[in-house]
Design a protein around this motif. Structure first.
Motif, PDB file in Angstrom:
ATOM      1  N   GLY A 138       2.338  -6.484  -6.218  1.00  0.00           N
ATOM      2  CA  GLY A 138       2.316  -6.023  -4.841  1.00  0.00           C
ATOM      3  C   GLY A 138       1.106  -5.198  -4.481  1.00  0.00           C
ATOM      4  O   GLY A 138       0.965  -4.741  -3.341  1.00  0.00           O
ATOM      5  N   ARG A 139       0.203  -5.005  -5.424  1.00  0.00           N
ATOM      6  CA  ARG A 139      -0.954  -4.155  -5.180  1.00  0.00           C
ATOM      7  C   ARG A 139      -2.022  -4.865  -4.367  1.00  0.00           C
ATOM      8  O   ARG A 139      -2.124  -6.087  -4.382  1.00  0.00           O
ATOM      9  N   GLY A 140      -2.802  -4.070  -3.653  1.00  0.00           N
ATOM     10  CA  GLY A 140      -3.860  -4.627  -2.821  1.00  0.00           C
ATOM     11  C   GLY A 140      -3.369  -5.144  -1.486  1.00  0.00           C
ATOM     12  O   GLY A 140      -4.140  -5.774  -0.747  1.00  0.00           O
ATOM     13  N   GLU A 141      -2.110  -4.886  -1.151  1.00  0.00           N
ATOM     14  CA  GLU A 141      -1.534  -5.391   0.093  1.00  0.00           C
ATOM     15  C   GLU A 141      -1.118  -4.267   1.038  1.00  0.00           C
ATOM     16  O   GLU A 141      -0.462  -4.515   2.047  1.00  0.00           O
ATOM     17  N   GLY A 142      -1.466  -3.030   0.700  1.00  0.00           N
ATOM     18  CA  GLY A 142      -1.110  -1.902   1.553  1.00  0.00           C
ATOM     19  C   GLY A 142       0.316  -1.421   1.392  1.00  0.00           C
ATOM     20  O   GLY A 142       0.801  -0.633   2.219  1.00  0.00           O
ATOM     21  N   VAL A 143       1.001  -1.848   0.336  1.00  0.00           N
ATOM     22  CA  VAL A 143       2.400  -1.457   0.137  1.00  0.00           C
ATOM     23  C   VAL A 143       2.505   0.050  -0.088  1.00  0.00           C
ATOM     24  O   VAL A 143       3.341   0.730   0.520  1.00  0.00           O
ATOM     25  N   GLY A 144       1.646   0.582  -0.966  1.00  0.00           N
ATOM     26  CA  GLY A 144       1.689   2.008  -1.248  1.00  0.00           C
ATOM     27  C   GLY A 144       1.408   2.846  -0.011  1.00  0.00           C
ATOM     28  O   GLY A 144       2.088   3.838   0.253  1.00  0.00           O
ATOM     29  N   THR A 145       0.403   2.446   0.761  1.00  0.00           N
ATOM     30  CA  THR A 145       0.055   3.172   1.983  1.00  0.00           C
ATOM     31  C   THR A 145       1.213   3.170   2.967  1.00  0.00           C
ATOM     32  O   THR A 145       1.552   4.202   3.561  1.00  0.00           O
ATOM     33  N   THR A 146       1.847   2.020   3.140  1.00  0.00           N
ATOM     34  CA  THR A 146       2.975   1.915   4.069  1.00  0.00           C
ATOM     35  C   THR A 146       4.135   2.801   3.627  1.00  0.00           C
ATOM     36  O   THR A 146       4.759   3.489   4.446  1.00  0.00           O
ATOM     37  N   LEU A 147       4.428   2.803   2.338  1.00  0.00           N
ATOM     38  CA  LEU A 147       5.517   3.625   1.823  1.00  0.00           C
ATOM     39  C   LEU A 147       5.238   5.110   2.015  1.00  0.00           C
ATOM     40  O   LEU A 147       6.116   5.870   2.440  1.00  0.00           O
ATOM     41  N   VAL A 148       4.020   5.536   1.708  1.00  0.00           N
ATOM     42  CA  VAL A 148       3.683   6.948   1.837  1.00  0.00           C
ATOM     43  C   VAL A 148       3.736   7.383   3.297  1.00  0.00           C
ATOM     44  O   VAL A 148       4.252   8.469   3.630  1.00  0.00           O
ATOM     45  N   GLU A 149       3.209   6.568   4.199  1.00  0.00           N
ATOM     46  CA  GLU A 149       3.241   6.931   5.611  1.00  0.00           C
ATOM     47  C   GLU A 149       4.675   6.976   6.139  1.00  0.00           C
ATOM     48  O   GLU A 149       5.009   7.836   6.976  1.00  0.00           O
TER      49      GLU A 149
END
Length: 210
Positions: A138-149
């Protein structure tokens, strides 16, 4: 499924070393707590990422101790009895602190960093982003950014003005990710495992205003 991902992809610290069963109970305690936050990203039936945190760290710790103390202690003890190296490390670095906390002889710290050069902010409570994990697929798809926001949106809605996290210094940490997301490093210290970690802070209202 979040516990397996946590142990595999973020094995740092005591809790992952206690195994998947303990981490699963720790995550469930956050789901049950009125101060806990667990957000999960899925693709079909597969979990590809999650965020674990709290909108009020001292209150969350107090709630978990009050409602999940014996369950977590029993699970942890079982793991420690079968993992002598982990048990030795626990007794050497954390034993007295955990006993004091579990039996009400020490208040939960007001910040995530512990001893170090992190300045105290002039407001409370403090929210803490405890873990953000994204599976390799799932990396490189903005998953982490979306979760943190999404997590910061929950914190902001709760009226909390300070959120902190710690991440390892160097290549094994995620300092660059948090800096790009608007977090600011406010200090560093050596953790109980002897690793240097960095403390980051953000006002969650900043994210909503962008």
């Amino acid at each position: 499924m979040t516990a397996s991902l946590h142990v595999t992809e973020l094995p740092h610290g005591l809790f992952p070393r206690l195994g998947e069963g303990f981490v699963r109970r720790w995550h469930r305690a956050h789901v049950a707590s009125p101060y806990g936050v667990v957000l999960v990203a899925t693709r079909g039936d597969e979990v590809i990422g999650f965020v674990l945190g709290t909108t009020d760290r001292p209150a969350n710790v107090a709630w978990i101790i009050s409602h999940r103390r014996w369950e977590l202690m029993a699970t942890a003890l079982g793991r420690l009895l079968t993992r002598p190296r982990v048990a030795f490390g626990f007794l050497r670095t954390r034993g007295l602190r955990y006993v004091r906390r579990l039996f009400g002889r020490g208040a939960a710290p007001a910040r995530v960093a512990g001893k170090g050069d992190v300045p105290e902010a002039g407001f409370a409570p403090i929210a803490v982003l405890e873990a953000v994990v994204v599976a390799p697929e799932g990396r490189g798809e903005g998953v982490g950014t979306t979760l943190v926001e999404a997590f910061l949106g929950i914190v902001a809605a709760a009226g909390v003005e300070r959120t902190e996290l710690v991440t390892k210094a160097g290549a094994s940490g995620a300092a660059g990710f948090y800096e790009r997301a608007g977090w600011h490093q406010v200090g560093s210290h050596v953790d109980r495992d002897g690793d240097r970690v960095l403390t980051f802070r953000i006002d969650p209202r900043f994210v909503r205003a962008r």
